[in-house]
Write an enzyme that holds these catalytic residues in place. Structure first.
Site, PDB file in Angstrom:
ATOM      1  N   SER A 154      14.780   7.686  29.737  1.00  0.00           N
ATOM      2  CA  SER A 154      13.918   6.519  29.559  1.00  0.00           C
ATOM      3  C   SER A 154      12.447   6.875  29.399  1.00  0.00           C
ATOM      4  CB  SER A 154      14.139   5.577  30.745  1.00  0.00           C
ATOM      5  OG  SER A 154      13.449   4.390  30.545  1.00  0.00           O
ATOM      6  N   HIS A 155      11.629   6.392  30.321  1.00  0.00           N
ATOM      7  CA  HIS A 155      10.175   6.562  30.218  1.00  0.00           C
ATOM      8  C   HIS A 155       9.708   7.857  30.877  1.00  0.00           C
ATOM      9  CE1 HIS A 155      11.470   4.711  33.856  1.00  0.00           C
ATOM     10  NE2 HIS A 155      10.373   5.125  34.460  1.00  0.00           N
TER      11      HIS A 155
ATOM     12  N   ARG B  49      12.269  -0.633  26.944  1.00  0.00           N
ATOM     13  CA  ARG B  49      11.136  -1.290  27.608  1.00  0.00           C
ATOM     14  C   ARG B  49      10.104  -1.749  26.584  1.00  0.00           C
ATOM     15  NH1 ARG B  49       9.626   1.497  33.266  1.00  0.00           N
ATOM     16  NH2 ARG B  49      11.742   1.739  34.032  1.00  0.00           N
TER      17      ARG B  49
ATOM     18  N   THR C 126      17.518  -4.793  41.311  1.00  0.00           N
ATOM     19  CA  THR C 126      16.930  -3.996  40.235  1.00  0.00           C
ATOM     20  C   THR C 126      18.034  -3.226  39.510  1.00  0.00           C
ATOM     21  OG1 THR C 126      14.833  -3.761  41.381  1.00  0.00           O
ATOM     22  CG2 THR C 126      15.399  -2.034  39.794  1.00  0.00           C
TER      23      THR C 126
ATOM     24  N   SER D 277       9.750  -4.286  35.483  1.00  0.00           N
ATOM     25  CA  SER D 277       9.595  -2.921  34.993  1.00  0.00           C
ATOM     26  C   SER D 277       9.590  -2.872  33.462  1.00  0.00           C
ATOM     27  CB  SER D 277      10.690  -2.033  35.562  1.00  0.00           C
ATOM     28  OG  SER D 277      11.965  -2.579  35.285  1.00  0.00           O
TER      29      SER D 277
ATOM     30  N   LYS E 155      18.280  -4.121  27.983  1.00  0.00           N
ATOM     31  CA  LYS E 155      16.969  -4.683  27.688  1.00  0.00           C
ATOM     32  C   LYS E 155      16.542  -4.114  26.340  1.00  0.00           C
ATOM     33  CE  LYS E 155      14.551  -1.455  30.794  1.00  0.00           C
ATOM     34  NZ  LYS E 155      15.568  -0.926  31.731  1.00  0.00           N
TER      35      LYS E 155
ATOM     36  N   ARG F  82       8.163   2.021  45.827  1.00  0.00           N
ATOM     37  CA  ARG F  82       7.582   0.951  45.021  1.00  0.00           C
ATOM     38  C   ARG F  82       7.257  -0.221  45.949  1.00  0.00           C
ATOM     39  NH1 ARG F  82       8.470   3.125  40.203  1.00  0.00           N
ATOM     40  NH2 ARG F  82      10.534   3.538  39.336  1.00  0.00           N
TER      41      ARG F  82
END
Ligand code: G16
Length: 544
Positions: free
Chosen positions: A113-114, A283, A345, A366, A377, A497
């Protein structure tokens, strides 16, 4: 081409997190590591003979090597058909789209992912089921269980195939088809949105926008859709070439990492609209001129205006958000009189609700929003949604946001991340807090009195499964809320978080800096968890 049975032994730690298995590249490259995990997926599925799969990834370092190995394993396990995105590329939402369109049994998506890429960066692998969505908790548990018992994997001794040319290859009984990674997805987008209207907006001489693909997977998708199909000027998409190390950047679409986009938005000739996507394209970040559109607000605005988008013209069945996401969308759902679900989540929790037809839109703080068009998503979808809305309402994105606040009030939201904490220390902080929960009601912290506190537990309304321990919630009498949880996607130590949100209705107080509007709540969170005292951290590593 011969089939081979390779002996192996279980490797500890192959437990999928919030979104698949994410580790350092070096760990994935260890002997047997990837093969063990992929075989464990196949073992959890049962007999794979005759089944079909799609495989692709975000193009990060190790993507190609991993793909070649997965194809040999798929052939070794008797899959009938495997589709692969050309160049080894497939965004996460595009993989979901392909699974659904071609009725495949599932897919393997290679991405962290990121998280940053490159030889010293991260790699990841996740399995999606026949509905196109991330494997449910029961499936990931079965995969993990299989990884603890594995003693061999099945491999086809075939040469590497050319991933860069469309066409078919036969690996033993398996047909491997290299497909265009963009085409099916672009067609799906054209079926959802009013492309002629968006094209007119993008062709308007006073509308300038920029899309930052962050050298990750969405470059080819954004160029094809925004520039080729919708006619945006060449150069609208920046950092559009997928690179194995994302150009040294951190492909996380937020104000801290999408630096080039932010600079362009704030330049002498400011843009009307800006957007960015992450490594695997699920995202999104959306910016109006001079304004950041928080993902929680973005979801609420989408829900409030969905009927203006062709695919949602008949209205929404319901909406959902992850628990830490602000309650902005709840207010819209109440007004529309549609159900609103609160899930843990992780995108996997939305799948059942969508499959059962109970929700149409969902999202997370997020930087994730999506709809039932796929089961992931979808970053570019969200950008097109906003463009369609701007075109339809003939109003700039910033005006749409401000008018939404005026009408519904504003849910101020901020998340503070404390990264790379020693795992034990982070667990201790959470355990101490968990212990305090029953005694918190009635106590005051920086002007906020606790109404109730719990450890979020979700009962899936569709299959009745229960997911406990999903984050510590402190709800205050004034409607404010703090949530604490440990990330399930990091690869170094633990990430704490802390999510803060409060509601403001006063029309004169809707334009504050969220850090200021939430300052007393941020101080309350520090006092409650002892972040500075126990973790020795003076400030968060990332604020979103
Ligand atoms: C994944 C999940 C999201 C989740 C996010 C953060 O996103 O799909 O549902 O919100 O991780 O999870 P955590 O707070 O546990 O780190 P992505 O885009 O990283 O695949």
């Amino acid at each position: 081409m011969t089939l081979e049975t390779v002996s192996t032994r279980p490797i500890a730690g192959q437990k999928p997190g919030t979104s698949g298995l994410r580790k350092k590249v070096a760990e994935f490259a260890r002997p047997h590591y990837l093969a063990n995990f992929v075989q464990s997926i196949f073992n959890a599925l049962g007999d794979c003979a005759g089944r079909s799969l799609v495989v692709g990834g975000d193009g990060r370092y190790y993507n190609r090597q991993a793909l070649q190995l997965i194809l040999r394993l798929a052939a070794g396990n008797g899959f009938a058909r495997v589709l692969v995105g050309r160049g080894g590329l497939l965004s996460t939402p595009a993989a979901s789209c392909v699974i659904r369109k071609y009725g495949l049994d599932g897919g393997i998506v290679l991405s962290a992912s990121h998280n940053p890429g490159g030889p010293d960066g991260d790699f990841g692998i996740k399995f999606n089921g026949a509905n196109g969505g991330p494997a449910s908790e029961s499936v990931t548990a079965a995969i993990h269980e299989a990884s603890t018992r594995i003693d061999h994997y099945l491999l086809c001794n075939s040469p590497d195939i050319d991933l860069d040319r469309s066409g078919s290859h036969q690996l033993h009984n398996t047909t491997v088809e290299i497909i265009d990674p963009v085409e099916d997805y672009a067609e799906l987008m054209a079926s959802i949105f009013d492309f002629p209207k968006i094209a007119a907006l993008l062709g308007h001489k006073r509308f300038h926008m920029c899309y930052d693909a962050m050298h990750a997977v969405t470059g080819p998708y954004a160029v094809e859709i925004l520039e080729h199909r919708l006619g945006a000027p060449a150069g609208t998409v920046i950092n559009g070439r997928p690179l194995e190390d994302f150009g040294g950047g951190h492909p996380d679409p937020n104000l801290a990492h999408a630096t080039e986009l932010v600079a362009r938005m704030n330049s002498d000739a400011p843009l009307a609209f800006g957007a960015a996507s992450d490594g695997d394209g699920d995202r999104n970040m959306v910016l109006g001129s001079g304004i950041f559109i928080n993902p929680c607000d973005s979801l609420a605005i989408m829900a409030a205006n969905a009927r203006r988008i062709p695919a949602y013209a008949d209205g929404l069945a319901g909406v959902a958000r992850s628990m830490p996401t602000s309650r902005a969308v709840d207010r819209v759902a109440a007004e529309l009189d549609i159900p609103c679900f609160e899930t843990p989540t992780g995108w996997k929790f939305f799948g059942n609700l969508m499959d059962a037809g109970r929700i149409t839109l969902c999202g997370e703080e997020s930087f994730g929003t999506g709809s039932s068009h796929v089961r992931e998503k979808d970053g570019l979808w969200a950008v097109l949604f906003w463009l369609n809305l701007v075109a339809e309402l003939s109003k700039p994105a910033r005006t749409i946001l401000r008018e939404h606040w005026q009408r519904y009030g504003r849910d101020y939201f901020t998340r503070h991340d404390y990264e790379a904490l020693p795992a034990e220390q982070a667990e201790e902080v959470m355990a101490a807090l968990r212990q305090q929960l029953p005694a918190l009601a009635g106590r005051s912290y920086h002007g906020h009195t606790v109404h109730s506190a719990d450890d979020f537990c979700y009962s899936d309304p569709v299959d009745g499964s229960v997911s406990a321990g999903q984050g510590l919630r402190i709800l205050f009498e004034d409607g404010a809320r703090i949530v604490f949880r440990l990330s399930g996607t990091g690869t170094s130590g633990a990430t704490l978080r802390v999510y803060h949100d409060c509601y403001q209705r006063d029309p004169a107080l809707l334009e504050q800096d969220p850090q200021k509007a939430l300052a007393s709540l941020i101080a309350a969170a520090d006092e409650l968890a002892g972040i500075r005292r126990q973790l020795g951290r003076q400030q968060p590593d990332v604020i979103t």
